[in-house]
Write an enzyme that holds these catalytic residues in place. Sequence first.
Site, PDB file in Angstrom:
ATOM      1  N   LYS A   1      12.834   7.737  -0.585  1.00 52.97           N
ATOM      2  CA  LYS A   1      13.733   7.622  -1.730  1.00 52.97           C
ATOM      3  C   LYS A   1      13.170   6.805  -2.892  1.00 52.97           C
ATOM      4  CE  LYS A   1      17.599   9.819  -0.489  1.00 52.97           C
ATOM      5  NZ  LYS A   1      18.269  10.833  -1.320  1.00 52.97           N
TER       6      LYS A   1
ATOM      7  N   SER B   1      11.341  11.224   7.337  1.00 51.55           N
ATOM      8  CA  SER B   1      11.704  10.755   5.998  1.00 51.55           C
ATOM      9  C   SER B   1      12.091   9.293   5.880  1.00 51.55           C
ATOM     10  CB  SER B   1      12.845  11.620   5.446  1.00 51.55           C
ATOM     11  OG  SER B   1      13.962  11.581   6.319  1.00 51.55           O
TER      12      SER B   1
END
Length: 326
Positions: free
Chosen positions: A55, A311
Amino acid sequence: MSGFVVTYEDVERAAKQIEGVAVRTPLLEFAALNARVGQRVLVKFEGAQRTGSFKFRGAYNRLSRLTEQERKAGVVAWSSGNHAQGVAAATQLLAMPAAIVMPADAPTIKIANTRAYGAEVVLYDRYTQSREEIATKLAQQRGAVLVPSFDDPHIIAGQGTVGLEILQQSAALGAEVDRVLVCCGGGGLLAGTATAIKASRPEIKLYSAEPADFDDTARSLQTGQREHVKAGAQSICDALQAPSPGKLTFPINQALVSGGLTVTDDEVRSAIRFAFANMKLVVEPGGAVALAAVLAAKLPVSEKVCAIVVSGANVDPSFYAALLMD
């Protein structure tokens, strides 16, 4: 791909924008994983990224482009935790204020880390309140810039740098990748990665990986329209609980993604344990869904190479310890 809100050139510009600030995360290979699934698998480990997830890429690409006046006013974002930390870290680096709307039941480590980067945390009930409404109202009151977690061109382009790196690093390894599996919530990472990869390697197939009860992208790809998560759905994958695919991300994914894979919470738990025991990686539930899909044989084995994106690694310590001891 000029008809989309994000182009390959946007991803290239994002790569230059975040260079030297974001981490160029490793593309790893594990003999134990290859043996388990019966083919060569490369793991893009975004747990090594700044703030412990991908992110930060999109957040810094977005916020570093704000004007001086916008920076003074600050930003407002909403997130279950990883976007929150990415935005908070970026605003700390750029010396600007941030308020992040987060669910009260988010992992305590994500809330604590967001505050540690200097951001103000506003808690809400994810089952009875709308984070978008709270954040939008807050931004209007403060004259701040609203930073969505995935439905923003600069956010998507920033996440797409994951795809650029996969292409570059797999080529350096002499690995012929034919499939890429990407964890999917709102679809920003998937859309950016697909944009980057398909521009130069259109033969590579991309797949979303989602928790079984949050399979809105998989269902949307089947029906051709944006489907929604059923009310009351729950999963240990706190990072992947967007209510529906994004307005900007879905058209990209609809055009470029070959299909959607889903995994159960038990399959995610098994993947987290496998990563700890055999790969020596700490992986959070939402970050483990692509790995879980490979381990659970959701795709047929190929003679070529499969790349998966892990992720994030921001897992609550007590949850993680209990899972490993179970």
